[in-house]
Motif scaffolding. Structure first.
Motif, PDB file in Angstrom:
ATOM      1  N   LEU A   1      62.834 -73.098  11.612  1.00 39.50           N
ATOM      2  CA  LEU A   1      63.537 -73.797  10.418  1.00 39.50           C
ATOM      3  C   LEU A   1      62.280 -73.731   9.481  1.00 39.50           C
ATOM      4  O   LEU A   1      63.026 -73.417   8.279  1.00 39.50           O
ATOM      5  CB  LEU A   1      63.313 -75.213  10.991  1.00 39.50           C
ATOM      6  N   ALA A   2      61.200 -73.592   9.482  1.00 41.52           N
ATOM      7  CA  ALA A   2      60.211 -73.612   8.326  1.00 41.52           C
ATOM      8  C   ALA A   2      60.449 -72.068   7.825  1.00 41.52           C
ATOM      9  O   ALA A   2      60.414 -72.030   6.593  1.00 41.52           O
ATOM     10  CB  ALA A   2      58.784 -73.938   8.707  1.00 41.52           C
ATOM     11  N   VAL A   3      60.590 -71.269   8.335  1.00 43.58           N
ATOM     12  CA  VAL A   3      60.779 -69.697   8.152  1.00 43.58           C
ATOM     13  C   VAL A   3      62.093 -69.734   7.284  1.00 43.58           C
ATOM     14  O   VAL A   3      62.320 -69.240   6.260  1.00 43.58           O
ATOM     15  CB  VAL A   3      60.648 -68.737   9.240  1.00 43.58           C
ATOM     16  N   VAL A   4      63.159 -70.359   7.645  1.00 40.29           N
ATOM     17  CA  VAL A   4      64.527 -70.385   7.253  1.00 40.29           C
ATOM     18  C   VAL A   4      64.425 -71.211   5.764  1.00 40.29           C
ATOM     19  O   VAL A   4      64.835 -70.674   4.743  1.00 40.29           O
ATOM     20  CB  VAL A   4      65.420 -70.932   7.946  1.00 40.29           C
ATOM     21  N   LEU A   5      63.801 -72.325   5.773  1.00 42.95           N
ATOM     22  CA  LEU A   5      63.666 -72.976   4.610  1.00 42.95           C
ATOM     23  C   LEU A   5      62.684 -72.280   3.613  1.00 42.95           C
ATOM     24  O   LEU A   5      63.196 -72.232   2.199  1.00 42.95           O
ATOM     25  CB  LEU A   5      62.838 -74.432   4.964  1.00 42.95           C
ATOM     26  N   VAL A   6      61.502 -71.539   3.955  1.00 40.37           N
ATOM     27  CA  VAL A   6      60.800 -70.849   2.793  1.00 40.37           C
ATOM     28  C   VAL A   6      61.792 -69.725   2.468  1.00 40.37           C
ATOM     29  O   VAL A   6      61.768 -69.320   1.493  1.00 40.37           O
ATOM     30  CB  VAL A   6      59.681 -70.102   3.725  1.00 40.37           C
ATOM     31  N   GLY A   7      62.693 -69.121   3.119  1.00 45.17           N
ATOM     32  CA  GLY A   7      63.498 -68.233   2.744  1.00 45.17           C
ATOM     33  C   GLY A   7      64.328 -68.721   1.679  1.00 45.17           C
ATOM     34  O   GLY A   7      64.522 -67.892   0.751  1.00 45.17           O
ATOM     35  N   PHE A   8      65.171 -69.859   1.998  1.00 45.53           N
ATOM     36  CA  PHE A   8      65.819 -70.404   1.157  1.00 45.53           C
ATOM     37  C   PHE A   8      65.063 -70.707  -0.298  1.00 45.53           C
ATOM     38  O   PHE A   8      65.604 -70.614  -1.443  1.00 45.53           O
ATOM     39  CB  PHE A   8      66.621 -71.618   1.689  1.00 45.53           C
ATOM     40  N   ALA A   9      63.958 -71.104  -0.273  1.00 50.58           N
ATOM     41  CA  ALA A   9      63.049 -71.578  -1.328  1.00 50.58           C
ATOM     42  C   ALA A   9      62.915 -70.317  -2.182  1.00 50.58           C
ATOM     43  O   ALA A   9      63.127 -70.383  -3.181  1.00 50.58           O
ATOM     44  CB  ALA A   9      61.868 -72.242  -0.886  1.00 50.58           C
ATOM     45  N   VAL A  10      62.587 -69.015  -1.509  1.00 51.26           N
ATOM     46  CA  VAL A  10      62.398 -67.968  -2.568  1.00 51.26           C
ATOM     47  C   VAL A  10      63.721 -67.341  -2.828  1.00 51.26           C
ATOM     48  O   VAL A  10      63.595 -67.174  -4.247  1.00 51.26           O
ATOM     49  CB  VAL A  10      61.506 -66.914  -1.364  1.00 51.26           C
ATOM     50  N   LEU A  11      64.647 -67.622  -2.118  1.00 51.54           N
ATOM     51  CA  LEU A  11      66.007 -67.123  -2.566  1.00 51.54           C
ATOM     52  C   LEU A  11      66.502 -68.140  -3.986  1.00 51.54           C
ATOM     53  O   LEU A  11      66.920 -67.520  -4.952  1.00 51.54           O
ATOM     54  CB  LEU A  11      67.069 -67.340  -1.642  1.00 51.54           C
ATOM     55  N   ALA A  12      66.025 -69.467  -3.835  1.00 52.43           N
ATOM     56  CA  ALA A  12      66.318 -70.251  -4.909  1.00 52.43           C
ATOM     57  C   ALA A  12      65.895 -69.709  -6.273  1.00 52.43           C
ATOM     58  O   ALA A  12      66.046 -69.861  -7.361  1.00 52.43           O
ATOM     59  CB  ALA A  12      66.120 -71.664  -4.716  1.00 52.43           C
ATOM     60  N   GLY A  13      64.429 -69.213  -5.796  1.00 52.62           N
ATOM     61  CA  GLY A  13      63.683 -69.009  -7.202  1.00 52.62           C
ATOM     62  C   GLY A  13      64.259 -67.652  -7.801  1.00 52.62           C
ATOM     63  O   GLY A  13      64.474 -67.625  -8.918  1.00 52.62           O
ATOM     64  N   GLN A  14      64.474 -66.756  -6.790  1.00 58.75           N
ATOM     65  CA  GLN A  14      64.972 -65.377  -7.246  1.00 58.75           C
ATOM     66  C   GLN A  14      66.433 -65.718  -7.935  1.00 58.75           C
ATOM     67  O   GLN A  14      66.555 -64.798  -9.067  1.00 58.75           O
ATOM     68  CB  GLN A  14      65.118 -64.469  -6.144  1.00 58.75           C
ATOM     69  N   LEU A  15      67.153 -66.427  -7.443  1.00 59.11           N
ATOM     70  CA  LEU A  15      68.403 -66.654  -8.233  1.00 59.11           C
ATOM     71  C   LEU A  15      68.094 -67.375  -9.748  1.00 59.11           C
ATOM     72  O   LEU A  15      69.161 -67.063 -10.393  1.00 59.11           O
ATOM     73  CB  LEU A  15      69.463 -67.708  -7.513  1.00 59.11           C
ATOM     74  N   SER A  16      67.080 -67.861  -9.792  1.00 57.25           N
ATOM     75  CA  SER A  16      66.766 -68.460 -11.241  1.00 57.25           C
ATOM     76  C   SER A  16      66.010 -67.844 -12.130  1.00 57.25           C
ATOM     77  O   SER A  16      65.299 -68.526 -12.940  1.00 57.25           O
ATOM     78  CB  SER A  16      66.369 -70.043 -10.945  1.00 57.25           C
ATOM     79  N   ARG A  17      66.049 -66.436 -12.117  1.00 59.08           N
ATOM     80  CA  ARG A  17      64.904 -65.834 -12.893  1.00 59.08           C
ATOM     81  C   ARG A  17      65.471 -65.943 -14.421  1.00 59.08           C
ATOM     82  O   ARG A  17      64.578 -66.001 -15.207  1.00 59.08           O
ATOM     83  CB  ARG A  17      64.748 -64.432 -12.603  1.00 59.08           C
ATOM     84  N   ARG A  18      66.478 -66.136 -14.610  1.00 54.38           N
ATOM     85  CA  ARG A  18      66.897 -66.253 -15.860  1.00 54.38           C
ATOM     86  C   ARG A  18      67.266 -67.737 -16.269  1.00 54.38           C
ATOM     87  O   ARG A  18      66.738 -68.355 -17.439  1.00 54.38           O
ATOM     88  CB  ARG A  18      68.211 -65.527 -16.338  1.00 54.38           C
ATOM     89  N   ARG A  19      67.896 -68.528 -15.317  1.00 53.21           N
ATOM     90  CA  ARG A  19      68.437 -69.704 -15.839  1.00 53.21           C
ATOM     91  C   ARG A  19      68.307 -70.549 -14.530  1.00 53.21           C
ATOM     92  O   ARG A  19      68.262 -70.174 -13.364  1.00 53.21           O
ATOM     93  CB  ARG A  19      69.858 -70.010 -15.937  1.00 53.21           C
ATOM     94  N   PRO A  20      67.808 -71.924 -14.669  1.00 51.69           N
ATOM     95  CA  PRO A  20      67.625 -72.789 -13.495  1.00 51.69           C
ATOM     96  C   PRO A  20      68.655 -73.149 -12.481  1.00 51.69           C
ATOM     97  O   PRO A  20      68.466 -73.284 -11.409  1.00 51.69           O
ATOM     98  CB  PRO A  20      66.861 -73.847 -14.245  1.00 51.69           C
ATOM     99  N   LEU A  21      70.091 -73.212 -13.083  1.00 51.19           N
ATOM    100  CA  LEU A  21      71.261 -73.680 -12.523  1.00 51.19           C
ATOM    101  C   LEU A  21      71.413 -73.065 -11.330  1.00 51.19           C
ATOM    102  O   LEU A  21      71.616 -73.724 -10.192  1.00 51.19           O
ATOM    103  CB  LEU A  21      72.400 -73.414 -13.286  1.00 51.19           C
ATOM    104  N   PRO A  22      71.503 -71.506 -11.067  1.00 56.02           N
ATOM    105  CA  PRO A  22      71.826 -70.949  -9.854  1.00 56.02           C
ATOM    106  C   PRO A  22      70.985 -71.552  -8.568  1.00 56.02           C
ATOM    107  O   PRO A  22      71.348 -71.923  -7.500  1.00 56.02           O
ATOM    108  CB  PRO A  22      71.514 -69.484  -9.939  1.00 56.02           C
TER     109      PRO A  22
END
Ligand SMILES: Nc1nc2c(c(=O)[nH]1)N[C@H]1C(S)=C(S)[C@@H](COP(=O)(O)O)O[C@H]1N2
Ligand SMILES: [Mo]
Length: 518
Positions: free
Chosen positions: A84-105
């Motif tokens: 679960l920790a690995v999955v959550l870290v994966g989502f956190a990294v993804l959230a960051g990557q989706l937001s390289r231009r705007r925070p919304l995604p």
């Protein structure tokens, strides 16, 4: 990275990979830390991480649960925690990557995860409405922190004044992560201060009015390689569906007996404790135990006769099952006639091997019923006994494909030699255990390779509800060998060699061990 010396400072239009990842991780830590702190006050099980883990366990498809139990055993919770920790870290990294231009995604992703946490807490039966505060505020904090840091790292054009250097953003983000990390630790400490260990420590000695008879000296053959007759509490096998061990304080515990009864009964810990206590030696067994497995242990349980409590409630004719519920949402259906049978010796147990029940084994109280697999009898942290019909209620494992009727099967296990062992050629000693709870073991036989069956020496019978140790000697010339065991119970039934999986009502087959004689 660094801008050319002469060029005017470039206005960044997107976050670096590293910065985007950092923001995602800070948001994750914020959510978990804030959630864990609040959970200490509104219910530990409302901590988003705990709630999501329990949600995963409860909603895993049946084959996955069986696979996890079989391959991971009691390490399954640790594996889940890491997974679960690995999955959550994966989502956190993804959230960051989706937001390289705007925070919304990224914020949308954070919100989706937050809602998953809210749903997981909402579905729990062991926490109140207030518990929703933990996941809701955890999500809000993560969204705010993510948006705020994003705005400092990548100010919108025309708002440069609010922009910070990379270093300043890192410092602020690290500050938030440390702060919320401390919050999580505080949460753990606060939750721990009201936990069951303190309540258990204050119980004092439990003195049974009727002690279990002392063990005969030849109850086991530990020196010859059998397990010890009584399993020390710390070695007693454990099966829990809950992700964290439920914490119930004796002062707050109550047991309600209701449903198809003449008179509803509610009992406190003191009500139980002040009755004359009985002590019984019983061997518990898990239906998931594989042939040769170790999900079987024996203890002296202290408590009261379940049938006496049930008589006081007056269970009505027509009641088919005793549907027991634990604080952790686990439920268990026992045939009513077995629970009511005074000869069966079913107990509401509050003690184990001279101590109050260990927290992991159900403190303050659990059910113990000789002869039935644990999933249909042995409810830990039990708070509710409802008498009803099989149609009316479906217990936890019944819903997941396991059987309604599950008496323990007559089985035997070789403990010595260990599989793959190398022993001196000549006379080889074999030892182990056999069980046929509530019927009793009559005979154990061993066979070397395809040789004749040979009778083993049995330990003294302690009672019919416990396992029985055995040993034998076989002549083994040098080379590879396989030894096999089979037990016959006191009804005359010899355990079948027909191999069956644990699902739905317990494994069957003969246990064999291969070894080398030199
Ligand atoms: N509340 C609760 N009670 C429970 C369980 C559980 O997961 N939760 N597991 C059951 C199963 S499958 C078994 S085999 C026994 C195990 O009891 P132990 O952990 O004390 O050995 O408890 C039973 N009671
Ligand atoms: Mo079990």
């Amino acid at each position: 990275m660094s801008a050319l010396k002469q060029a005017p400072p470039a206005v960044p239009t997107r976050l670096s990979l590293a910065m985007a990842t950092f923001l995602g991780l800070v948001a994750l830590i914020t959510a978990l830390g804030v959630g864990h702190l609040l959970a200490a006050f509104v219910g530990y099980q409302a901590s988003p991480f705990v709630a999501v883990a329990d949600f995963v366990i409860a909603h895993s498809p049946h084959p996955v649960v069986v696979w996890a139990e079989r391959t991971l055993g009691t390490a399954d919770k640790t594996v889940l925690r890491i997974g679960l920790a690995v999955v959550l870290v994966g989502f956190a990294v993804l959230a960051g990557q989706l937001s390289r231009r705007r925070p919304l995604p990224g914020q949308v992703l954070v919100a989706v995860l937050g809602i998953a946490g809210i749903v997981a807490v909402y579905q729990r039966t062991d926490v109140g409405q207030l518990a929703l505060l933990a996941p809701v505020l955890a999500m809000a904090a993560a969204l705010l922190v993510f948006g705020w840091l994003h705005g400092r790292a990548l100010p919108v054009t025309g708002a440069e004044a609010t922009g910070l250097t990379r270093r300043q953003v890192l410092q602020r983000g690290a500050g938030v992560a440390v702060g919320t990390g401390v919050a999580a630790v505080v949460g753990e400490v606060v939750a721990g201060s009201g936990n069951a260990a303190g309540s258990r420590a204050a119980i004092g000695p439990l003195v049974p009015a009727r002690k279990a008879p002392p063990l005969p000296p030849d109850a086991d053959f530990v020196k010859l390689g059998s397990p010890p007759f009584i399993t020390p509490n710390k070695d007693f096998y454990r099966i829990d569906t809950a992700f964290v061990v439920p914490q119930v304080r004796a002062e707050e515990w109550q047991l309600k007996i209701h449903g198809m009864v003449d008179k509803e009964v509610t009992l406190s810990y003191a009500d139980i404790r002040n009755r004359p206590l009985v002590e019984r030696t019983v061997t518990l067994t898990c239906v998931s135990n594989e042939i040769g497995g170790d999900l079987i242990s024996t203890a002296n349980f202290i408590g009261v006769d379940l049938s006496e409590l049930l008589d006081e409630a007056g269970v009505r004719h027509g009641a088919q099952q005793m549907y027991a519920t634990s604080v952790d949402g686990f439920t268990c259906g026992t045939p009513a006639n077995v629970a009511l049978d005074p000869e069966r010796g079913a107990m509401l147990a509050i003690g184990m091997n001279g101590e109050p029940l260990p927290v992991e084994h159900g403190f303050p109280a659990r059910i113990v019923i000789p002869g039935l697999y644990g999933f249909v009898s042995a409810t830990k942290w039990v708070t509710d006994l409802e008498f009803t019909t099989w149609d009316e209620r479906q217990s936890y494992w019944l819903q997941r494909g396991w059987a309604e009727q599950a008496p323990i099967k007559t089985e035997s296990r070789i403990d010595t030699p260990a599989a793959g062992a190398s022993v001196a050629a000549g006379t080889v000693r074999i030892a182990g255990t056999a069980w046929a709870q509530h019927v009793g073991i009559q005979r154990v036989e061993v066979r070397l390779d395809q040789g004749p069956w040979q009778q083993a020496t049995l330990s003294a019978e302690v009672n019919k509800d416990t396992w029985r140790m055995w040993w034998a000697e076989v002549p083994a010339p040098s080379g590879g060998h396989t030894v096999t065991v089979r037990a016959t119970d006191q009804s005359g039934y010899t355990q079948t060699d027909h191999p069956a999986d644990p699902v739905p009502d317990g494994a069957s087959g003969w246990h064999s061990v291969s070894f080398t004689a030199r």
